[in-house]
Design a protein around this motif. Sequence first.
Motif, mmCIF file in Angstrom:
data_model
loop_
_atom_site.group_PDB
_atom_site.id
_atom_site.type_symbol
_atom_site.label_atom_id
_atom_site.label_comp_id
_atom_site.label_asym_id
_atom_site.label_seq_id
_atom_site.Cartn_x
_atom_site.Cartn_y
_atom_site.Cartn_z
ATOM 1 N N ASN A 90 0.825 -1.206 0.000
ATOM 2 C CA ASN A 90 0.000 0.000 0.000
ATOM 3 C C ASN A 90 0.861 1.259 0.000
ATOM 4 O O ASN A 90 0.585 2.210 -0.728
ATOM 5 C CB ASN A 90 -0.931 0.036 1.216
ATOM 6 C CG ASN A 90 -2.098 -0.907 1.079
ATOM 7 O OD1 ASN A 90 -2.575 -1.180 -0.013
ATOM 8 N ND2 ASN A 90 -2.565 -1.428 2.195
ATOM 9 N N VAL A 93 2.557 1.933 -3.387
ATOM 10 C CA VAL A 93 1.644 2.514 -4.374
ATOM 11 C C VAL A 93 1.392 3.991 -4.060
ATOM 12 O O VAL A 93 1.423 4.833 -4.949
ATOM 13 C CB VAL A 93 0.315 1.723 -4.419
ATOM 14 C CG1 VAL A 93 -0.735 2.451 -5.249
ATOM 15 C CG2 VAL A 93 0.555 0.321 -4.962
ATOM 16 N N ALA A 94 1.168 4.304 -2.790
ATOM 17 C CA ALA A 94 0.849 5.686 -2.391
ATOM 18 C C ALA A 94 2.037 6.629 -2.557
ATOM 19 O O ALA A 94 1.875 7.768 -2.987
ATOM 20 C CB ALA A 94 0.357 5.716 -0.945
ATOM 21 N N ALA A 181 -1.405 5.722 3.980
ATOM 22 C CA ALA A 181 -1.436 5.116 2.643
ATOM 23 C C ALA A 181 -2.692 4.267 2.463
ATOM 24 O O ALA A 181 -3.335 4.312 1.408
ATOM 25 C CB ALA A 181 -0.189 4.272 2.408
ATOM 26 N N LYS A 182 -3.040 3.513 3.491
ATOM 27 C CA LYS A 182 -4.236 2.670 3.417
ATOM 28 C C LYS A 182 -5.489 3.529 3.261
ATOM 29 O O LYS A 182 -6.375 3.217 2.470
ATOM 30 C CB LYS A 182 -4.328 1.799 4.671
ATOM 31 C CG LYS A 182 -5.304 0.684 4.571
ATOM 32 C CD LYS A 182 -5.193 -0.213 5.787
ATOM 33 C CE LYS A 182 -5.660 -1.606 5.475
ATOM 34 N NZ LYS A 182 -5.346 -2.548 6.519
ATOM 35 N N GLN A 184 -5.627 6.567 1.960
ATOM 36 C CA GLN A 184 -5.603 7.132 0.599
ATOM 37 C C GLN A 184 -6.103 6.121 -0.415
ATOM 38 O O GLN A 184 -6.873 6.453 -1.316
ATOM 39 C CB GLN A 184 -4.186 7.572 0.218
ATOM 40 C CG GLN A 184 -3.724 8.835 0.897
ATOM 41 C CD GLN A 184 -2.266 9.145 0.591
ATOM 42 O OE1 GLN A 184 -1.517 8.298 0.070
ATOM 43 N NE2 GLN A 184 -1.844 10.356 0.916
ATOM 44 N N ARG A 185 -5.659 4.896 -0.285
ATOM 45 C CA ARG A 185 -6.066 3.845 -1.226
ATOM 46 C C ARG A 185 -7.556 3.570 -1.133
ATOM 47 O O ARG A 185 -8.219 3.381 -2.147
ATOM 48 C CB ARG A 185 -5.278 2.556 -0.980
ATOM 49 C CG ARG A 185 -3.801 2.671 -1.208
ATOM 50 C CD ARG A 185 -3.280 2.013 -2.375
ATOM 51 N NE ARG A 185 -3.999 0.808 -2.728
ATOM 52 C CZ ARG A 185 -3.582 -0.039 -3.626
ATOM 53 N NH1 ARG A 185 -2.459 0.179 -4.228
ATOM 54 N NH2 ARG A 185 -4.274 -1.092 -3.939
ATOM 55 N N SER A 186 -8.106 3.556 0.068
ATOM 56 C CA SER A 186 -9.540 3.271 0.218
ATOM 57 C C SER A 186 -10.370 4.449 -0.305
ATOM 58 O O SER A 186 -11.468 4.234 -0.835
ATOM 59 C CB SER A 186 -9.892 2.981 1.679
ATOM 60 O OG SER A 186 -9.706 4.107 2.485
ATOM 61 N N GLU A 188 -9.515 6.266 -2.856
ATOM 62 C CA GLU A 188 -9.406 6.195 -4.317
ATOM 63 C C GLU A 188 -10.377 5.178 -4.908
ATOM 64 O O GLU A 188 -10.729 5.269 -6.066
ATOM 65 C CB GLU A 188 -7.977 5.829 -4.729
ATOM 66 C CG GLU A 188 -6.977 6.932 -4.444
ATOM 67 C CD GLU A 188 -5.535 6.495 -4.672
ATOM 68 O OE1 GLU A 188 -5.306 5.329 -5.070
ATOM 69 O OE2 GLU A 188 -4.645 7.289 -4.436
ATOM 70 N N HIS A 189 -10.739 4.177 -4.116
ATOM 71 C CA HIS A 189 -11.604 3.104 -4.641
ATOM 72 C C HIS A 189 -12.981 3.282 -4.209
ATOM 73 O O HIS A 189 -13.786 3.570 -3.790
ATOM 74 C CB HIS A 189 -11.096 1.741 -4.188
ATOM 75 C CG HIS A 189 -9.771 1.410 -4.813
ATOM 76 N ND1 HIS A 189 -8.591 1.963 -4.396
ATOM 77 C CD2 HIS A 189 -9.456 0.606 -5.847
ATOM 78 C CE1 HIS A 189 -7.601 1.501 -5.132
ATOM 79 N NE2 HIS A 189 -8.101 0.681 -6.011
#
Length: 189
Positions: A90, A93-94, A181-182, A184-186, A188-189
């Motif tokens: 994660n 990617v971030a 980061a986690k 940010q990823r959540s 984005e989805h």
Amino acid sequence: KALEKEQLAASSNNIPKKFNAKNKNKNKDVFIDDHANINSVDHLYAMDKSRTILLIDGYNVIQSWRKTIKAKSSGALAQARQVLLEECYNLQVAQNYKIEIVYDSQKEIGAHTISSDGVDEVFPGKNESADSYIERKAKEFVQEGRKVVVATNDNMIKSISADYGAIQMSTSKLIQEFYTAKKQRSEEH
């Protein structure tokens, strides 16, 4: 820049760690602590994230994080390493880091690296400790002109790698970066 250093220093209850970051064209003092956002000092280095390498003292992080301590104490060290690996995916990617999680090798396995999606798990082997590998690689990468961040609470590794010009990050700051980061990823989805 001086004001930013003061703001970073004021943001922590603890005295921030100071180190002298050196590379080919720069000689600046920078402060980073557990409460500072490493991105807030990026412009001091004109950091190119695509070239930044994050060296992680794997077992040091596992021993410092509640999420992995439970697995480690129940004898599931491989599970603790897997949790750390997933969080590093994660973060990679971030932040677009090249990440190396470094562990001391078990003598029967020997030196090897497991690579996947921009994250390497490195087991230096019986002739080199994880600590000395991190110190050596920090020096090599900085000499190549790469940006290097070392994540550990080990004062010896911090001191030696800082002398080479690597940026220091505590394990608690790294864990904070995992959660960011986690999130940010959540989003984005």
